[in-house]
Design an enzyme around this catalytic site. Structure first.
Site, PDB file in Angstrom:
ATOM      1  N   ILE A 168     -22.248  18.453 -64.215  1.00 45.85           N
ATOM      2  CA  ILE A 168     -23.078  18.654 -65.402  1.00 45.85           C
ATOM      3  C   ILE A 168     -23.318  19.960 -65.754  1.00 45.85           C
ATOM      4  O   ILE A 168     -24.132  20.818 -64.997  1.00 45.85           O
ATOM      5  CB  ILE A 168     -24.314  17.770 -65.506  1.00 45.85           C
ATOM      6  CG1 ILE A 168     -24.891  17.457 -66.970  1.00 45.85           C
ATOM      7  CG2 ILE A 168     -25.381  17.894 -64.328  1.00 45.85           C
ATOM      8  CD1 ILE A 168     -25.869  16.549 -67.051  1.00 45.85           C
ATOM      9  N   GLY A 181     -17.203   5.288 -62.377  1.00 43.62           N
ATOM     10  CA  GLY A 181     -17.245   6.731 -61.843  1.00 43.62           C
ATOM     11  C   GLY A 181     -16.326   7.316 -60.777  1.00 43.62           C
ATOM     12  O   GLY A 181     -15.995   8.516 -61.066  1.00 43.62           O
ATOM     13  N   HIS A 211     -12.955  14.146 -64.129  1.00 48.64           N
ATOM     14  CA  HIS A 211     -14.247  13.727 -64.761  1.00 48.64           C
ATOM     15  C   HIS A 211     -14.723  14.960 -64.954  1.00 48.64           C
ATOM     16  O   HIS A 211     -15.319  15.632 -64.182  1.00 48.64           O
ATOM     17  CB  HIS A 211     -15.101  12.997 -63.779  1.00 48.64           C
ATOM     18  CG  HIS A 211     -16.472  12.543 -64.407  1.00 48.64           C
ATOM     19  ND1 HIS A 211     -17.244  12.062 -63.778  1.00 48.64           N
ATOM     20  CD2 HIS A 211     -16.884  13.039 -65.676  1.00 48.64           C
ATOM     21  CE1 HIS A 211     -18.485  11.737 -64.431  1.00 48.64           C
ATOM     22  NE2 HIS A 211     -18.249  12.470 -65.574  1.00 48.64           N
ATOM     23  N   HIS A 259      -8.073  25.235 -75.917  1.00 53.70           N
ATOM     24  CA  HIS A 259      -6.746  25.351 -76.051  1.00 53.70           C
ATOM     25  C   HIS A 259      -5.983  25.596 -74.620  1.00 53.70           C
ATOM     26  O   HIS A 259      -6.669  26.180 -73.898  1.00 53.70           O
ATOM     27  CB  HIS A 259      -6.385  26.502 -77.018  1.00 53.70           C
ATOM     28  CG  HIS A 259      -6.920  27.776 -76.483  1.00 53.70           C
ATOM     29  ND1 HIS A 259      -5.960  28.473 -75.895  1.00 53.70           N
ATOM     30  CD2 HIS A 259      -8.009  28.413 -76.945  1.00 53.70           C
ATOM     31  CE1 HIS A 259      -6.633  29.740 -75.319  1.00 53.70           C
ATOM     32  NE2 HIS A 259      -7.874  29.647 -76.052  1.00 53.70           N
TER      33      HIS A 259
END
Ligand SMILES: CC(=O)SCCNC(=O)CCNC(=O)[C@H](O)C(C)(C)COP(=O)(O)OP(=O)(O)OC[C@H]1O[C@@H](n2cnc3c(N)ncnc32)[C@H](O)[C@@H]1OP(=O)(O)O
Length: 209
Positions: free
Chosen positions: A165, A68, A144, A135
């Site tokens: 998140i 991670g 990440h 795009h």
């Protein structure tokens, strides 16, 4: 067929392994993690180091780093590339990567994620479960995107930044390097390097290094 080496044996490694297995390209897996005492993980061999005498190097051409930490993942990928390993893109079969997108080696694109036309993704990124990259977005190395992140069109994100998140970034915003975006943040303005940003709208709460 040959095998895939997965560096790291933690929670993220499980989903990377799951995605890789669903791709059907490898017939064996080997986990590498110096921090664990056991000799197997998810039913496959686990070694502390690739110098372990039990590793037959010819059996494994491909390698993914499933760690991670953005900096650690990137550093290890560079080292293993120098040692001659291929660094495939791991893409879960339910993820979508447009033919018009460019994804650099060592990146993982997990279940239900989407990478749209003209997006560019650097080496060793994580596009986690259900994240979407629209795009013309440009991600540096070792970025990440946590599960459920939404990037609108033309977003730029610098090396080693982590988007928490469920966060959203509006179109054409530029996020710097080594930035942490907290969970459920709405990013509506450019963000400088080396800061932590949280909230709706996102505001800087910390400066690092
Ligand atoms: C598959 C996977 O598991 S991938 C991993 C997904 N995980 C994530 O996305 C986690 C994202 N992490 C966060 O949101 C964290 O809270 C961080 C990194 C933003 C902040 O962590 P820290 O630097 O330890 O900050 P800390 O917890 O001390 O919080 C500092 C302040 O910011 C607030 N804060 C922290 N995170 C948030 C947030 N996401 N939104 C709003 N406020 C926040 C805290 O309440 C605290 O406020 P206070 O000073 O008024 O009490």
């Amino acid at each position: 067929m040959s095998g895939l080496i997965i560096v790291g044996a933690g929670g993220h490694s499980k989903v990377v392994y799951d995605a890789a297995r669903e791709m059907g390209l490898w017939d064996r897996y080997l986990f590498v993690d110096g921090g664990l005492a056991q000799d197997s993980f998810l039913g496959w061999p686990l070694v502390k180091s690739l110098n372990d005498s039990n590793v037959v190097r010819e059996d494994y051409k491909d390698l993914v780093v499933a760690i991670g930490s953005n900096q650690v993942r990137h550093k290890l990928l560079m080292q293993y590339a120098e040692q001659g390993f291929n660094l495939p893109v791991i893409k879960h079969p339910t993820a979508y990567i447009s033919r018009g997108a460019v994804v650099q080696p060592g990146t993982v694109v997990l279940a239900q994620a989407a990478v749209n036309y003209s997006a560019q993704i650097g080496l060793g990124c994580i596009v986690n479960t259900s994240a979407s990259i629209d795009h013309d977005c440009q991600l540096g190395c070792g970025v990440h995107l946590s599960p459920g992140v939404r990037l609108a069109g033309g977003v730029k994100i610098g090396n080693f930044s982590w988007v928490g998140i469920g966060s959203s970034v509006i179109q054409h915003v530029a996020i710097g390097e080594n930035v942490i975006i907290g969970a459920q943040t709405a990013v509506i303005r450019d963000i400088e390097d080396n800061v932590t940003v949280v909230g709706v709208p996102g505001r800087i709460i910390k400066r690092h290094g």
